[in-house]
Write a protein that holds these residues in place. Sequence first.
Motif, PDB file in Angstrom:
ATOM      1  N   GLU A   5       6.438 -31.994  37.829  1.00  0.00           N
ATOM      2  CA  GLU A   5       5.034 -31.844  38.204  1.00  0.00           C
ATOM      3  C   GLU A   5       4.649 -30.373  38.240  1.00  0.00           C
ATOM      4  OE1 GLU A   5       4.316 -34.030  41.821  1.00  0.00           O
ATOM      5  OE2 GLU A   5       4.781 -35.945  40.853  1.00  0.00           O
ATOM      6  N   GLN A   6       5.573 -29.513  38.630  1.00  0.00           N
ATOM      7  CA  GLN A   6       5.296 -28.072  38.675  1.00  0.00           C
ATOM      8  C   GLN A   6       4.925 -27.544  37.283  1.00  0.00           C
ATOM      9  OE1 GLN A   6       4.795 -26.127  41.262  1.00  0.00           O
ATOM     10  NE2 GLN A   6       4.303 -24.441  39.889  1.00  0.00           N
ATOM     11  N   HIS A   7       5.614 -28.031  36.246  1.00  0.00           N
ATOM     12  CA  HIS A   7       5.277 -27.613  34.882  1.00  0.00           C
ATOM     13  C   HIS A   7       3.860 -28.058  34.508  1.00  0.00           C
ATOM     14  CE1 HIS A   7       9.607 -26.860  34.434  1.00  0.00           C
ATOM     15  NE2 HIS A   7       9.252 -26.084  33.413  1.00  0.00           N
ATOM     16  N   VAL A   8       3.503 -29.270  34.911  1.00  0.00           N
ATOM     17  CA  VAL A   8       2.147 -29.759  34.663  1.00  0.00           C
ATOM     18  C   VAL A   8       1.134 -28.842  35.347  1.00  0.00           C
ATOM     19  CG1 VAL A   8       0.526 -31.664  35.072  1.00  0.00           C
ATOM     20  CG2 VAL A   8       2.881 -32.149  34.353  1.00  0.00           C
ATOM     21  N   ASN A   9       1.407 -28.508  36.606  1.00  0.00           N
ATOM     22  CA  ASN A   9       0.515 -27.623  37.359  1.00  0.00           C
ATOM     23  C   ASN A   9       0.390 -26.255  36.700  1.00  0.00           C
ATOM     24  OD1 ASN A   9       0.273 -29.679  39.246  1.00  0.00           O
ATOM     25  ND2 ASN A   9       1.759 -28.771  40.660  1.00  0.00           N
ATOM     26  N   GLU A  10       1.503 -25.717  36.219  1.00  0.00           N
ATOM     27  CA  GLU A  10       1.485 -24.391  35.591  1.00  0.00           C
ATOM     28  C   GLU A  10       0.666 -24.385  34.304  1.00  0.00           C
ATOM     29  OE1 GLU A  10       5.642 -23.466  35.205  1.00  0.00           O
ATOM     30  OE2 GLU A  10       5.866 -23.113  37.368  1.00  0.00           O
ATOM     31  N   ILE A  11       0.815 -25.409  33.481  1.00  0.00           N
ATOM     32  CA  ILE A  11       0.030 -25.479  32.247  1.00  0.00           C
ATOM     33  C   ILE A  11      -1.451 -25.631  32.584  1.00  0.00           C
ATOM     34  CG2 ILE A  11      -0.443 -26.846  30.171  1.00  0.00           C
ATOM     35  CD1 ILE A  11       2.600 -27.453  30.111  1.00  0.00           C
ATOM     36  N   ASN A  12      -1.757 -26.469  33.565  1.00  0.00           N
ATOM     37  CA  ASN A  12      -3.134 -26.649  33.995  1.00  0.00           C
ATOM     38  C   ASN A  12      -3.741 -25.323  34.428  1.00  0.00           C
ATOM     39  OD1 ASN A  12      -5.145 -27.325  36.413  1.00  0.00           O
ATOM     40  ND2 ASN A  12      -5.138 -29.061  34.993  1.00  0.00           N
ATOM     41  N   GLN A  13      -3.009 -24.551  35.217  1.00  0.00           N
ATOM     42  CA  GLN A  13      -3.516 -23.269  35.706  1.00  0.00           C
ATOM     43  C   GLN A  13      -3.693 -22.265  34.569  1.00  0.00           C
ATOM     44  OE1 GLN A  13      -4.565 -22.741  38.999  1.00  0.00           O
ATOM     45  NE2 GLN A  13      -5.556 -21.073  37.880  1.00  0.00           N
ATOM     46  N   ARG A  14      -2.734 -22.216  33.634  1.00  0.00           N
ATOM     47  CA  ARG A  14      -2.864 -21.309  32.480  1.00  0.00           C
ATOM     48  C   ARG A  14      -4.124 -21.621  31.689  1.00  0.00           C
ATOM     49  NH1 ARG A  14       1.807 -21.552  28.579  1.00  0.00           N
ATOM     50  NH2 ARG A  14       0.573 -19.964  27.532  1.00  0.00           N
ATOM     51  N   LEU A  15      -4.373 -22.909  31.468  1.00  0.00           N
ATOM     52  CA  LEU A  15      -5.567 -23.307  30.729  1.00  0.00           C
ATOM     53  C   LEU A  15      -6.831 -22.890  31.475  1.00  0.00           C
ATOM     54  CD1 LEU A  15      -4.305 -26.796  29.558  1.00  0.00           C
ATOM     55  CD2 LEU A  15      -4.959 -24.916  28.034  1.00  0.00           C
ATOM     56  N   LYS A  16      -6.859 -23.133  32.786  1.00  0.00           N
ATOM     57  CA  LYS A  16      -8.008 -22.716  33.602  1.00  0.00           C
ATOM     58  C   LYS A  16      -8.205 -21.211  33.532  1.00  0.00           C
ATOM     59  CE  LYS A  16      -7.992 -26.336  37.087  1.00  0.00           C
ATOM     60  NZ  LYS A  16      -7.730 -26.650  38.493  1.00  0.00           N
ATOM     61  N   ASP A  17      -7.116 -20.467  33.699  1.00  0.00           N
ATOM     62  CA  ASP A  17      -7.190 -19.005  33.669  1.00  0.00           C
ATOM     63  C   ASP A  17      -7.726 -18.488  32.339  1.00  0.00           C
ATOM     64  OD1 ASP A  17      -6.141 -18.976  36.241  1.00  0.00           O
ATOM     65  OD2 ASP A  17      -4.135 -18.337  35.605  1.00  0.00           O
ATOM     66  N   ASP A  18      -7.459 -19.232  31.264  1.00  0.00           N
ATOM     67  CA  ASP A  18      -7.915 -18.824  29.939  1.00  0.00           C
ATOM     68  C   ASP A  18      -9.284 -19.397  29.580  1.00  0.00           C
ATOM     69  OD1 ASP A  18      -5.622 -17.334  29.668  1.00  0.00           O
ATOM     70  OD2 ASP A  18      -4.603 -18.751  28.343  1.00  0.00           O
ATOM     71  N   GLY A  19      -9.947 -20.049  30.543  1.00  0.00           N
ATOM     72  CA  GLY A  19     -11.319 -20.486  30.336  1.00  0.00           C
ATOM     73  C   GLY A  19     -11.521 -21.910  29.862  1.00  0.00           C
ATOM     74  N   PHE A  20     -10.469 -22.703  29.791  1.00  0.00           N
ATOM     75  CA  PHE A  20     -10.622 -24.101  29.385  1.00  0.00           C
ATOM     76  C   PHE A  20     -11.070 -24.934  30.579  1.00  0.00           C
ATOM     77  CE2 PHE A  20      -7.857 -22.424  26.128  1.00  0.00           C
ATOM     78  CZ  PHE A  20      -8.394 -22.987  24.982  1.00  0.00           C
ATOM     79  N   GLU A  21     -11.918 -25.907  30.303  1.00  0.00           N
ATOM     80  CA  GLU A  21     -12.393 -26.808  31.353  1.00  0.00           C
ATOM     81  C   GLU A  21     -11.392 -27.943  31.502  1.00  0.00           C
ATOM     82  OE1 GLU A  21     -16.443 -28.084  30.999  1.00  0.00           O
ATOM     83  OE2 GLU A  21     -17.042 -26.140  30.175  1.00  0.00           O
ATOM     84  N   VAL A  22     -10.637 -27.898  32.593  1.00  0.00           N
ATOM     85  CA  VAL A  22      -9.675 -28.957  32.879  1.00  0.00           C
ATOM     86  C   VAL A  22      -9.793 -29.341  34.346  1.00  0.00           C
ATOM     87  CG1 VAL A  22      -7.989 -28.401  31.072  1.00  0.00           C
ATOM     88  CG2 VAL A  22      -7.830 -27.260  33.264  1.00  0.00           C
TER      89      VAL A  22
END
Length: 111
Positions: A69-86
């Motif tokens: 789950e931590q990997h899922v959270n990290e990818i989600n945060q990277r996408l958010k940080d880069d401006g993707f709407e997730v």
Amino acid sequence: MILNHVNLTVTDVSAAADFLEKYFGLRSQGGNNGFRVLFDDRGLVLTLMKGKNVNYPSTFHIGFGQPSEQHVNEINQRLKDDGFEVEPPQRSHAWTFYVQAPGGFSIEVAA
């Protein structure tokens, strides 16, 4: 029997390939703005082909399983940080979220 390749029609081959390489670790092996060949760690070949009108059904997606789950959270945060709407990950059939990828298709990230 092993599934060895999948082809996706996308509106922007380069943007889709760059996205898949950056966030999901696929490796590009040749191609151009109209066609690209990507590989995962287990030998699956994902080809991206340029199309003008990409219109997948609303439930269509490709998925990237994560080891935790931590990997899922990290990818989600990277996408958010880069401006993707997730949306934040949520408990469903797994700890999961979806993202609309450049090129016109959806991706599920789950553990």
